[in-house]
Design a protein around this motif. Structure first.
Motif, mmCIF file in Angstrom:
data_model
loop_
_atom_site.group_PDB
_atom_site.id
_atom_site.type_symbol
_atom_site.label_atom_id
_atom_site.label_comp_id
_atom_site.label_asym_id
_atom_site.label_seq_id
_atom_site.Cartn_x
_atom_site.Cartn_y
_atom_site.Cartn_z
ATOM 1 N N ILE A 26 76.798 -38.577 57.042
ATOM 2 C CA ILE A 26 76.571 -38.430 58.690
ATOM 3 C C ILE A 26 75.925 -37.486 59.421
ATOM 4 N N TYR A 27 75.001 -36.821 58.500
ATOM 5 C CA TYR A 27 73.997 -35.906 59.084
ATOM 6 C C TYR A 27 73.038 -35.477 58.174
ATOM 7 N N MET A 28 71.732 -35.512 58.693
ATOM 8 C CA MET A 28 70.523 -35.140 57.909
ATOM 9 C C MET A 28 69.668 -34.246 58.899
ATOM 10 N N ASN A 29 69.333 -33.023 58.562
ATOM 11 C CA ASN A 29 68.508 -32.518 59.422
ATOM 12 C C ASN A 29 66.920 -33.007 59.120
ATOM 13 N N GLU A 30 65.934 -32.725 59.830
ATOM 14 C CA GLU A 30 64.521 -33.148 59.613
ATOM 15 C C GLU A 30 64.180 -32.773 58.270
ATOM 16 N N ARG A 31 64.383 -31.589 57.765
ATOM 17 C CA ARG A 31 64.011 -31.372 56.380
ATOM 18 C C ARG A 31 64.702 -32.041 55.252
#
Length: 116
Positions: free
Chosen positions: A26-31
């Motif tokens: 449901i979420y992945m940050n930029e890195r």
């Protein structure tokens, strides 16, 4: 569930991936998106985490969800040493709602201190 993730989380210098209780990303940050670019990067959001893991890893994921527990270890990959921390996250009622994985590059000879 609050889906308003602050900018600081998106731009952290470590990979953060969040899945719900069904193991849907449901979420992945930029890195995290950069780390998993070869597998699809941001396009992995909406896919099932279990599809990308072997049976041993799937068992660990199931245990973390069942127990609401955490798992931590270090790896070396591509010449980089990383610490991986996986932990359950809970909804407003306290029920396990999914997992968060934080992956960060660490020094090969990272100091260890004992503080009393």
């Amino acid at each position: 569930m609050n889906t308003n993730i602050p900018d600081w989380a998106f731009r952290m210098n470590c990979a953060v991936t969040v899945v719900d209780a069904n193991c849907t990303i449901i979420y992945m940050n930029e890195r995290a998106r950069e780390t998993f670019a070869a597998r699809g990067g941001a396009d992995l959001i909406g896919h099932n985490l279990m599809d990308y893991h072997n049976e041993r890893s799937r068992g660990i994921i199931r245990r973390l969800l069942d127990e609401g527990s955490s798992n931590a270890y270090t790896i070396e990959k591509g010449g980089l040493h990383k610490m991986i921390y996986q932990t359950a996250w809970r909804d407003g009622s306290g029920a396990v709602a999914g997992l968060v994985e934080i992956s960060m590059v660490i020094p090969a000879d990272m100091p260890h201190y004992i503080r009393n």
